[in-house]
Enzyme design. Structure first.
Site: not given
Length: 670
Positions: A32, A112, A404, A419
């Site tokens: 404040a 680092k 599919c 596939c």
């Protein structure tokens, strides 16, 4: 009526409050009181704008909107560091030091910080300019954005004119808060604090940079000798007396055993820090010994960065999802309880294939150990079997494609299931994503999300459809405005002029990578010539083996491929090689003719693929490892063991700038 004396007093008071809070972490007043004095200062500045100076505390909050970032040349190059990945690398470094300067040595060891290397210039004690590292020789001017970092003093405790170097970073808490806000607003999340810090410092709106709560640690001066000190440790102490923030966790080590102890300590404790670190930096402490060791083109010989091994973290395996790639390969992916690893939150990781899952006995519901391979790609290392409750489920690969429904097959000598349905929607979608990618047709604005959107809306079914997209249809899509659609169509149009090898790679012919696509394009020159080639002709070309030749012949025998190529021709897509032909180039142009070149480190201006393409266009062959047969090493920043080996073998070392000099006049590569 405020007087100037009160204004200057407020500046000094607020500077001291900031130093106490942000630099030495010892706040002396309540928020404040700070706010009250800041408001008083702002009112005075509003009444007397002629009094305002660049080092006013009010400048910390941003507000300036920049037009862009100008280039800044570093008077003293900001070199990168060579890397060490294990104790053997450190022992080699120590041996080279002792061979040159003797055994009376000490190392300053520092954390680092995983952030962005920056340079700060002070003139007569006042902050004048801030810049990014860039390529080490030339960076970008980010003075205004660095001014918003509260731990950077606008005035030093003494009227020194110096250039200091350090690492700007985003604390973990600030990063978490920033991503929470971005998630609420539907924005893309930052991958890690380092990326967030870099993005913040390149904001044109300084208010945004100010809101990101960045911090900094200073670790060097362009020339410590100018400060009247004889050791690096004295130099760091001097920086602190000037009011600059230096990391407290540094330690002076007299031998490698002490260095190892320091590394072990912070390997264990790194997670407790309020910021990310990715290793430990060793610096020869004596400045005269540093001078004797000297530097290479890219890095000092008196310093090295030890990189931490990949962090391993336990988490819960919630499920295993199956993904169908563009060639039909089924890849299992681990769905994880989100966990933080190496600076990012990970919720998915690679499981590679069914055999690996079986071999490691990984089950759904297991607690698993994950790490980031090379601190980039998350992968599951193993299950922690002692934590099993009995409810875990073994994983079984399905017999049919998850997209599919076609039966999956395992081809001879392959681990993966595939596939083989050419009309599988997942394969088509992945093929489209590949076609527009940077190494293929490189169509800006056509990212994965846009491709999925276009595919889902049935606007594209194959790659040729991309070239017949209309503005009207695109504008109907969600999040596609006038400007983005105009830019996208312009990018699609520009891609039609790509050289043949880009198209060949984009088509996704099985086994044909970017290098083979280039060889095919150079040899056959046109798509029509390539279509007619038989296996014998193909295998006579470098880089083309029997398996690849069979794949190419099979691909072009397909009637659907013929139809696709006709559509691409109708769209005006170039099907001719337009790059340089080696036989047409002079000896002067073929600077790498017959030579083996190795790329190492991070390149700032060229992508790795562009650099590789440039080297090949100049007659060179790019290799992944350094040996006595290597002719040239091109070293970017953070070059590690490859650069060190090249120096030991006395192999010529080029910088990225050296390579860029050979770019075509138009500044790009086809």
């Amino acid at each position: 009526m405020a007087d100037k004396k009160r204004y200057e007093e407020l500046i000094n008071i607020l500077d001291q409050y900031s130093y106490d809070y942000y630099v030495i972490d010892n706040p002396t007043v309540e928020d404040a009181e700070y706010d009250q004095k800041m408001q008083e200062l702002l009112k005075i500045e509003e009444a007397h704008p002629e009094w305002v100076t660049p080092d006013s505390p009010s400048k910390r909050v941003g507000g300036e909107v920049l037009e862009g970032f100008t280039k800044v040349a570093h008077d003293t190059p900001m070199l990168s560091l060579a890397n060490a990945f294990n104790r053997d690398d450190l022992a080699d470094f120590d041996r080279r030091i002792r061979d040159k300067v003797g055994d009376d040595i000490a190392y300053m060891c520092e954390l680092k910080i995983d952030g962005l290397a920056v340079s700060l210039q002070y003139e007569n004690g006042k902050y004048k300019q801030g810049a990014t590292r860039g390529d080490g020789t030339v960076g970008e001017d980010i003075t205004a954005n660095l001014r918003t970092i509260r731990s950077i003093p606008m005035k030093l405790q003494k009227d020194f004119s110096i250039e200091v170097r350090g690492e700007a970073f985003m604390p973990k808490r600030s990063f978490q808060k920033l991503n929470e806000i971005r998630e609420e607003e539907g924005q893309m999340l930052f991958a890690n604090p380092r990326n967030a810090a870099a993005g913040s410092l390149r904001q044109l709106d300084t208010k945004i940079a100010a809101s990101r709560n960045l911090d900094i640690f200073l670790y060097a001066v362009a020339d410590f000798g100018e400060m009247g000190v004889t050791t690096h440790s004295e130099g760091l102490d001097m920086l602190e007396t000037l009011g600059l923030k230096v990391n407290k966790e540094r330690r002076l080590c007299n031998n490698l055993e002490e260095v190892y102890a320091y590394i072990d300590e912070w390997t264990e404790k790194r997670a407790e820090l309020a910021y990310d670190i990715d290793g430990i930096v060793l610096k020869l402490n004596d400045l005269e010994q540093q001078r004797q060791m000297g530097t290479t083109v890219k890095s000092p010989r008196w310093s090295i960065a030890y990189k931490f091994p990949a962090e391993e973290v336990p988490t819960k395996l919630l499920d295993i999802e199956l993904n169908v790639g563009r060639t039909g390969v089924i890849t299992p992916t681990a769905v994880l309880e989100p966990v933080r690893v190496a600076g990012t939150t990970v919720s998915r990781a690679s499981l590679h294939n069914e055999d690996l899952i079986t071999e490691k006995d990984i089950r759904i519901g297991d607690t698993v150990l994950i790490k980031k391979a090379g601190d980039i790609i998350p992968e599951v290392i193993k299950s922690i079997t002692e934590e099993r409750s009995g409810s875990e489920e073994p994983f079984h690969m399905p017999k049919n494609c998850p997209t599919c429904g076609s039966e999956l097959v395992r081809l001879e000598e392959e681990v993966a299931l595939r596939c083989i349905n050419p009309k599988c929607p997942a394969q088509i979608k992945e093929g489209l994503i590949h076609f527009v990618s940077r190494n293929a047709m490189n169509i800006d604005g056509l990212g994965e999300k846009v491709i999925i959107q276009l595919f889902s809306e049935h606007l594209i079914k194959d790659v040729a459809d991309l070239f017949f997209l209309s503005k009207e249809k695109l504008l109907e899509l969600e999040r596609m405005g006038e400007k983005s659609v105009t830019n996208l169509l312009a990018s699609i149009e520009a891609s039609k002029q790509n050289s043949l090898e880009k198209l060949l790679f984009g088509l996704g012919i099985r086994h044909v990578g970017a290098k083979a696509a280039k060889s095919l394009a150079v040899h056959f020159e046109t798509m029509d010539n390539l279509k007619m080639a038989d296996k014998e002709t193909l295998t006579s070309i470098n880089d083309i083996g029997e398996k690849m030749a069979d794949s190419i012949v099979t691909y072009f025998a397909n009637e659907e491929v013929h139809d696709l190529l006709e559509e691409l021709k109708r769209a005006g897509v170039n099907m001719t090689y337009t790059g340089p032909k080696l036989e047409d180039m002079s000896e002067e142009e073929l600077v790498f003719a017959g030579k083996t070149v190795v790329l190492t480190g991070k390149l700032e201006k060229l992508t790795r693929n562009d650099a590789k393409a440039l080297i090949e266009s100049l007659g060179g062959n790019v290799s992944g490892s350094v040996s006595k047969k290597t002719d040239v090493v091109v070293a970017g920043s953070d070059a590690g063991s490859k650069l060190a080996k090249a120096e030991e073998l006395a192999i010529p070392i080029w910088s990225e700038e050296d390579l860029i000099e050979y770019l075509p006049d138009e500044g790009g590569l086809n």
